[in-house]
Scaffold this motif. Structure first.
Motif, PDB file in Angstrom:
ATOM      1  N   PRO A  88       0.515  47.284  -5.345  1.00 26.65           N
ATOM      2  CA  PRO A  88       0.675  48.253  -6.448  1.00 26.65           C
ATOM      3  C   PRO A  88       2.131  48.607  -6.721  1.00 26.65           C
ATOM      4  N   TRP A  89       2.949  48.671  -5.675  1.00 24.10           N
ATOM      5  CA  TRP A  89       4.346  49.069  -5.866  1.00 24.10           C
ATOM      6  C   TRP A  89       5.173  47.970  -6.543  1.00 24.10           C
ATOM      7  N   GLU A  90       4.595  46.764  -6.667  1.00 20.74           N
ATOM      8  CA  GLU A  90       5.296  45.684  -7.356  1.00 20.74           C
ATOM      9  C   GLU A  90       5.010  45.656  -8.858  1.00 20.74           C
ATOM     10  N   ALA A  91       4.070  46.484  -9.307  1.00 24.06           N
ATOM     11  CA  ALA A  91       3.663  46.466 -10.712  1.00 24.06           C
ATOM     12  C   ALA A  91       4.786  46.986 -11.610  1.00 24.06           C
ATOM     13  N   VAL A  92       4.784  46.533 -12.850  1.00 25.70           N
ATOM     14  CA  VAL A  92       5.763  46.972 -13.844  1.00 25.70           C
ATOM     15  C   VAL A  92       5.242  48.248 -14.497  1.00 25.70           C
ATOM     16  N   VAL A  93       5.990  49.340 -14.337  1.00 22.55           N
ATOM     17  CA  VAL A  93       5.607  50.618 -14.937  1.00 22.55           C
ATOM     18  C   VAL A  93       6.087  50.613 -16.389  1.00 22.55           C
ATOM     19  N   GLN A  94       5.174  50.683 -17.300  1.00 18.73           N
ATOM     20  CA  GLN A  94       5.488  50.526 -18.720  1.00 18.73           C
ATOM     21  C   GLN A  94       5.751  51.889 -19.366  1.00 18.73           C
ATOM     22  N   ILE A  95       6.974  52.374 -19.163  1.00 17.92           N
ATOM     23  CA  ILE A  95       7.423  53.619 -19.771  1.00 17.92           C
ATOM     24  C   ILE A  95       8.672  53.317 -20.597  1.00 17.92           C
ATOM     25  N   PRO A  96       8.960  54.122 -21.612  1.00 14.18           N
ATOM     26  CA  PRO A  96      10.095  53.813 -22.492  1.00 14.18           C
ATOM     27  C   PRO A  96      11.440  54.062 -21.820  1.00 14.18           C
ATOM     28  N   PHE A  97      12.440  53.296 -22.228  1.00 11.12           N
ATOM     29  CA  PHE A  97      13.812  53.550 -21.785  1.00 11.12           C
ATOM     30  C   PHE A  97      14.352  54.782 -22.520  1.00 11.12           C
ATOM     31  N   ILE A  98      15.108  55.600 -21.803  1.00 15.08           N
ATOM     32  CA  ILE A  98      15.679  56.810 -22.404  1.00 15.08           C
ATOM     33  C   ILE A  98      16.909  56.441 -23.228  1.00 15.08           C
TER      34      ILE A  98
END
Length: 662
Positions: free
Chosen positions: A554-564
């Motif tokens: 799970p810790w290798e997954a790509v967290v899909q949040i926007p760049f600030i």
């Protein structure tokens, strides 16, 4: 000897015990651990303590993803406990995100550490006659390990054998450096210093992992009970010698002659390790360490080195033609990787053949360097088989409106949202070309960071996914099209980076913390994360997705949040900081958290005016007298009462190893 202690914010001990006063307990535990390390290593010149400060923007994006993911996992765990027990544990929950530069916790910890160092040098004879201590706290920008490397480079630059009085007292050519830390990239950083005597100190994995995995039957020890035998040293000089042995045939090759330099080969190895992933760039999908990517790259490197008669990199510079040829050989395995992934994920999109890309404007089907595919090979490229047709039918059944022709089209559509439709294909190809340019620039940024220090605090890779290796073609064009790019006579090129300033500490907190940790910020800033009408609300989603992207953990997954948006963030934060009103303004203590600090050097008043540490000699503990009967019994197979000092003992006794309590 120089002891360098990198104190990563993520590895503070015992901070999650919410039943104890966190700051007091943590400071006590941390200082005892430092004192123990100090007495084990016994540095004679300097003890350099580096705590993580504000990181470059490229690293902040990774920190942001990690904290968002951990906060969601904490919420899911709380929901599970509530459903199981009907209530949550009593007491205030400790937010580990407080271990971030700019928080009140870290400010108080930094002050406490400074006072503790002064206290030890005045009251503890071991410290009073010990080494100088340099402390760089969380108010000094930079990652802890890179502060260490910057300090080594700074001291080394002052070395002048003809004028010893101008030399920095904390560096000399024969000095031994001991760097404590558990991060794997410390090996790479130690290698690129090319210091002849560089060691890494760390706890043994059998000690750290006690109670887990294959060490689950081993009793876990409190870190305050660690002895000298619970640590191990990695001598990087031995690793360098292994490289010399591996590449010794090139040292004797007449082609290389005076050009052969094993340090350049080590630099190339560090560069290759960057391709399988680091904290600043995602790795190519088919280049994974656990799938043998390092061995694959080294084997290809050894095969290509005689042909190049040179190297891939020169410090922060890359040879684009050699690098393109190198990537070309690695890309051969890309399609096979996606076929296997398609089978594992039951996704036919990954199994689409690259041979389906037949349009003239496709820049595939080319040899590295831009040469077109020979005409005689074109029919072979268009050859169809029944298996490929079955895959296409299965794909169109699963995705009836998807226009992807190959796994490459499918990758860029699903990961980056670039349409494979025919009318959008030209735009998509331009995006993919720009993607490769961003990635190449990122490689130069990381090389600069490792060899010279941070080249730009504001630069970051603006994509969640890397380009495919098969897209890494015609790389020389990027340098030719950039008027500020630099190319040397021997073909090595690099990009220039704008020298920018680090984020202020409070702005950095807004950049990396999730909305669940808004209480760690001053109220007026914390509301920017939680209030629906906040101009920054879009950057703090309550719901987001994580893409496994072919990974198992799970810790290798790509967290899909926007760049600030950095400029927008700084404008808003500076406006609040400059506001002196009582309603929106910050208190004196909160403004103190935003101040930039500096490193402090503490020199003890040694006895006799000594210029370096003078420690008492290590004394072996007295050995127990062993009776003749027990000594005789120990000459057997090592079992029974002879497990102590007998010849057949298996090392379970003292074995003459010096022990010392701290």
């Amino acid at each position: 000897m120089l002891l360098l202690i990198y104190v990563p914010n993520k590895n503070y001990p015992c901070v999650c015990d919410s039943q104890k006063p966190q700051l007091t307990y943590h400071t006590h535990t941390h200082t005892l651990s430092l004192s123990r390390l100090y007495k084990i290593v016994r540095p004679r010149k300097v003890l350099y303590l580096a705590v993580d400060g504000v990181a470059p923007r490229a690293k902040m994006n990774q920190q942001r993803s990690r904290r968002f993911r951990s906060s969601r996992e904490a919420e899911e765990l709380a929901a599970t406990i509530l459903a199981r027990d009907g209530k949550l544990p009593e007491g205030k929950k400790f937010d580990s995100n407080c271990i971030t530069p700019g928080t009140d916790f870290m400010l108080k910890l930094s002050i406490a550490m400074t006072k503790w160092i002064e206290f030890k040098q005045k009251t503890d004879p071991f410290w009073k006659n010990g080494a100088d201590v340099v402390f760089t706290g969380p108010d000094v920008p930079g990652e802890g390990e890179h502060k260490v490397m910057d300090y080594i480079r700074e001291c080394k630059a002052m070395y002048d054998p003809e004028h010893p009085e101008k030399c920095h007292p904390h560096w000399s050519p024969e000095m031994t450096h001991v760097l404590y830390g558990l991060d794997a990239d410390l090996i790479m950083l130690g290698l690129v210093t090319h210091e002849p005597n560089f060691m890494l100190l760390r706890e043994k994995m059998s000690v750290v992992m006690a109670g887990r995995g294959r060490h689950k039957h081993r009793k876990k020890k409190d870190m305050l009970e660690y002895t000298r035998d619970d640590f191990e040293l990695l001598e990087l000089q031995v690793l360098r010698q292994m490289f010399q042995i591996q590449f010794r045939k090139f040292a004797e090759d007449a082609k290389f002659g005076d050009k052969y330099d094993h340090n350049r080969i080590i630099d190339d190895f560090v560069f290759m390790c960057m391709l399988v992933g680091n904290d600043f760039l995602p790795h190519s999908p088919h280049l994974e360490i656990d799938n043998g990517a390092l061995s694959l790259m080294l084997n290809n490197y050894i095969d290509l080195l005689p042909e190049w008669n040179g190297y891939l990199t020169d410090k922060e510079k890359i040879h684009p033609h050699r690098f393109e040829q190198f990537i070309y050989h690695l890309a051969v395995f890309e399609q096979e990787h996606f076929k296997r992934r398609g089978y594992e994920e039951n996704e036919p999109g990954w199994q689409l053949s690259s041979e389906n890309e037949l349009e003239e404007d496709d820049f595939y089907g080319r040899w590295y360097g831009g040469g077109a595919t020979p005409e005689a090979a074109m029919p072979a490229n268009r050859k169809r088989d029944l298996k490929a047709e079955r895959v296409e039918k299965k794909f169109h059944k699963a995705h009836p409106t998807d226009a992807s022709r190959s796994y490459r089209d499918f990758y860029y559509e699903t990961k980056l949202g670039w349409s494979p439709d025919k009318q959008d294909r030209a735009s998509t190809l331009r995006n993919r070309r720009a993607h490769v340019r961003d990635y190449l620039e990122g490689l130069h940024w990381v090389l600069n960071y490792y060899h010279n220090g941070c080249p730009s605090w504001s630069w970051y890779f603006p994509h969640l996914y890397s380009p495919l290796s098969t897209d890494m073609v015609n790389l020389h064009e990027f340098y030719e099209d950039d008027s500020e790019a630099e190319t040397t006579d021997d073909g090595f090129s690099t990009f220039r980076f704008d020298q920018t300033e680090p984020f202020p500490s409070l702005a950095q907190l807004l950049s990396v913390l999730p909305p669940q940790s808004a209480a760690l910020l001053p109220k007026s800033l914390g509301e920017l994360m939680t209030h629906p009408s906040s101009p920054l609300a879009e950057y703090y989603p309550n719901e987001f997705t994580s893409d496994a992207n072919g990974k198992r953990q799970p810790w290798e997954a790509v967290v899909q949040i926007p760049f600030i948006d950095g400029e927008k963030l700084l404008t808003i934060v500076n406006g609040i900081i400059d506001d002196d009103s009582e309603e929106n303004g910050l208190t004196v203590a909160e403004r103190k958290r935003n101040d930039r600090g500096k490193s402090h050097c503490f020199s003890p008043e040694r006895d006799g005016g000594a210029t370096e540490a003078c420690f008492p000699p290590l004394v072996d503990p007295p050995r127990r007298r062993v009776s003749d009967d027990r000594r005789t019994a120990g000459r057997g197979n090592g079992r029974g009462s002879g497990r102590g000092t007998g010849r057949g003992g298996r090392g379970r006794g003292n074995m003459g190893v010096p022990q010392q309590s701290y």
